[in-house]
Motif scaffolding. Structure first.
Motif, PDB file in Angstrom:
ATOM      1  N   GLY A  20      33.534  88.963  52.220  1.00 12.67           N
ATOM      2  CA  GLY A  20      32.523  88.387  51.352  1.00 12.67           C
ATOM      3  C   GLY A  20      32.975  88.347  49.898  1.00 12.67           C
ATOM      4  N   TYR A  21      32.048  87.961  49.026  1.00 18.96           N
ATOM      5  CA  TYR A  21      32.369  87.758  47.619  1.00 18.96           C
ATOM      6  C   TYR A  21      31.274  88.340  46.730  1.00 18.96           C
ATOM      7  CZ  TYR A  21      35.679  84.404  49.573  1.00 18.96           C
ATOM      8  OH  TYR A  21      36.687  83.826  50.300  1.00 18.96           O
ATOM      9  N   ILE A  22      31.618  88.558  45.466  1.00 20.95           N
ATOM     10  CA  ILE A  22      30.665  89.028  44.467  1.00 20.95           C
ATOM     11  C   ILE A  22      30.750  88.106  43.260  1.00 20.95           C
ATOM     12  CG2 ILE A  22      30.120  90.861  42.818  1.00 20.95           C
ATOM     13  CD1 ILE A  22      31.017  92.891  44.842  1.00 20.95           C
ATOM     14  N   ILE A  23      29.588  87.648  42.777  1.00 19.28           N
ATOM     15  CA  ILE A  23      29.538  86.824  41.567  1.00 19.28           C
ATOM     16  C   ILE A  23      29.225  87.729  40.384  1.00 19.28           C
ATOM     17  CG2 ILE A  23      28.591  84.745  40.511  1.00 19.28           C
ATOM     18  CD1 ILE A  23      27.381  84.022  43.206  1.00 19.28           C
ATOM     19  N   ASP A  24      30.089  87.715  39.381  1.00 21.34           N
ATOM     20  CA  ASP A  24      29.878  88.534  38.186  1.00 21.34           C
ATOM     21  C   ASP A  24      29.024  87.769  37.177  1.00 21.34           C
ATOM     22  OD1 ASP A  24      31.407  90.565  39.220  1.00 21.34           O
ATOM     23  OD2 ASP A  24      33.259  89.850  38.307  1.00 21.34           O
ATOM     24  N   GLU A  80      25.604  89.071  36.455  1.00 17.72           N
ATOM     25  CA  GLU A  80      24.614  89.987  35.903  1.00 17.72           C
ATOM     26  C   GLU A  80      24.792  91.349  36.560  1.00 17.72           C
ATOM     27  OE1 GLU A  80      21.045  88.878  39.034  1.00 17.72           O
ATOM     28  OE2 GLU A  80      20.925  88.153  36.978  1.00 17.72           O
ATOM     29  N   ASN A  81      24.019  92.298  36.129  1.00 20.14           N
ATOM     30  CA  ASN A  81      24.021  93.627  36.731  1.00 20.14           C
ATOM     31  C   ASN A  81      22.652  93.866  37.356  1.00 20.14           C
ATOM     32  OD1 ASN A  81      24.822  96.140  37.462  1.00 20.14           O
ATOM     33  ND2 ASN A  81      24.648  97.060  35.422  1.00 20.14           N
ATOM     34  N   PRO A  82      22.525  94.020  38.676  1.00 17.02           N
ATOM     35  CA  PRO A  82      23.623  94.132  39.634  1.00 17.02           C
ATOM     36  C   PRO A  82      24.262  92.782  39.947  1.00 17.02           C
ATOM     37  CG  PRO A  82      21.534  94.179  40.789  1.00 17.02           C
ATOM     38  CD  PRO A  82      21.202  94.170  39.324  1.00 17.02           C
ATOM     39  N   GLN A  83      25.492  92.837  40.432  1.00 16.61           N
ATOM     40  CA  GLN A  83      26.199  91.628  40.812  1.00 16.61           C
ATOM     41  C   GLN A  83      25.573  91.028  42.066  1.00 16.61           C
ATOM     42  OE1 GLN A  83      29.842  93.791  41.218  1.00 16.61           O
ATOM     43  NE2 GLN A  83      30.708  92.946  39.334  1.00 16.61           N
ATOM     44  N   ILE A  84      25.875  89.731  42.300  1.00 18.07           N
ATOM     45  CA  ILE A  84      25.293  89.028  43.441  1.00 18.07           C
ATOM     46  C   ILE A  84      26.298  88.998  44.586  1.00 18.07           C
ATOM     47  CG2 ILE A  84      24.302  86.861  44.254  1.00 18.07           C
ATOM     48  CD1 ILE A  84      23.542  86.213  41.397  1.00 18.07           C
ATOM     49  N   PRO A  85      26.010  89.682  45.713  1.00 21.28           N
ATOM     50  CA  PRO A  85      26.920  89.632  46.865  1.00 21.28           C
ATOM     51  C   PRO A  85      26.662  88.378  47.695  1.00 21.28           C
ATOM     52  CG  PRO A  85      25.107  91.119  47.326  1.00 21.28           C
ATOM     53  CD  PRO A  85      24.885  90.614  45.927  1.00 21.28           C
ATOM     54  N   CYS A  86      27.724  87.770  48.216  1.00 23.34           N
ATOM     55  CA  CYS A  86      27.611  86.556  49.025  1.00 23.34           C
ATOM     56  C   CYS A  86      28.590  86.639  50.195  1.00 23.34           C
ATOM     57  CB  CYS A  86      27.922  85.317  48.191  1.00 23.34           C
ATOM     58  SG  CYS A  86      26.819  85.072  46.772  1.00 23.34           S
ATOM     59  N   PRO A  87      28.146  86.347  51.416  1.00 20.27           N
ATOM     60  CA  PRO A  87      29.040  86.424  52.579  1.00 20.27           C
ATOM     61  C   PRO A  87      30.174  85.405  52.541  1.00 20.27           C
ATOM     62  CG  PRO A  87      26.726  86.415  53.249  1.00 20.27           C
ATOM     63  CD  PRO A  87      26.761  86.062  51.806  1.00 20.27           C
TER      64      PRO A  87
END
Length: 271
Positions: A228-232, A234-241
């Protein structure tokens, strides 16, 4: 006969698919399926995408026509006397399709053969206006394939990690500056694209908004070790499969203000 492999998954949104040349309801049944399913079917590029209904934004199956062999009429009777059956034969299997009527079947055959062969079939019963539309489709598909080949040859920041899953159509192998130029030059094609990151081990999303002038933002997209991936952003980051989910998350987060960048013209003519 073997069943042609149909990818079954919840796919990307329609906005991320190749251009749609023809769409409508078809009944579809593979060799291992006991009953047909009525699915909204879209011919996008050289792939058939299947949706549960016409309003769904995510496809449930897709069939790449690169392994196409033939599409022939099936004269067997259907419970619906107006329905028209046809057999879609692929190199590794066969799928039975049913159009609502004879005219729809002829059009499906016309569009599919035009996309596969890049020429308008001459053996079908078509009106002059329909033939004209198919000629336009052939030219659009030629341009789309040229653009895809150009993208494959285009210089890019190398990625040292393999990408997981399918790559959205808004991915461009360009630098940060080139991404800004593309978005600035083609505002009607969308305002968000995915590109390689500067470090070669990550990706980035570049966006453009017109706020009394162009305002560009760049968001780092990092691939997680466990998948998966994380979009930087904001805090918390957005996880995406998947990368499709990365794009969908940004579209939804901005209530549609950000839209994927889709440019059908050859890449080399636009940078």
């Amino acid at each position: 006969m073997a069943t042609a492999p149909v990818t079954q998954r919840t796919g990307g949104t329609r906005a991320q698919l190749p251009p749609c040349y023809y769409e409508g309801y078809l009944e579809k049944r593979g060799a291992k399926e006991k009953v047909s399913r009525r699915l909204w079917t879209c011919l996008c590029g050289n792939t058939l995408f299947f949706f549960n209904n016409a309003k769904d934004s995510h496809y449930v199956e897709k069939l790449d026509l690169s392994a196409f062999v033939s599409l022939i009429d099936d004269g067997s009777r259907d419970r619906n006397l107006e329905a028209a059956r046809m057999n879609l034969r692929m190199k590794d299997g066969e799928i039975k399709l049913t159009a609502p009527n004879l005219e729809a079947r002829e059009l499906w055959k016309g569009f599919i053969y035009s996309v596969v062969d890049l020429s308008v079939p001459t053996t079908l019963t078509l009106l002059p206006g329909q033939v004209h539309v198919l000629k336009e489709v052939v030219e659009k598909e030629r341009q789309r394939r040229r653009a895809a080949r150009s993208l494959a040859r285009a210089p890019a920041s190398p990625l040292s990690v393999p990408l997981v899953g399918e790559i959205p159509a808004c991915f461009r192998p360009v630098s940060r500056t080139e991404a800004e130029v593309l978005l600035e030059r083609h505002p009607d094609c969308g305002n968000m694209l995915l590109r390689p990151g500067r470090d070669g081990s990550s990706l980035a999303v570049t966006t453009r908004q017109d706020l009394n002038g162009s305002v560009f933002r760049h968001y780092r997209v990092t691939q997680k070790l466990q998948g998966g991936y994380i979009i930087d952003v904001e805090n918390p980051q957005i996880p995406c499969p998947t990368l499709y989910d990365v794009i969908n998350a940004l579209v939804e987060k901005t209530a549609g203000t950000l839209q994927p960048f889709l440019l059908e013209e050859p890449y080399e003519e636009n940078i």
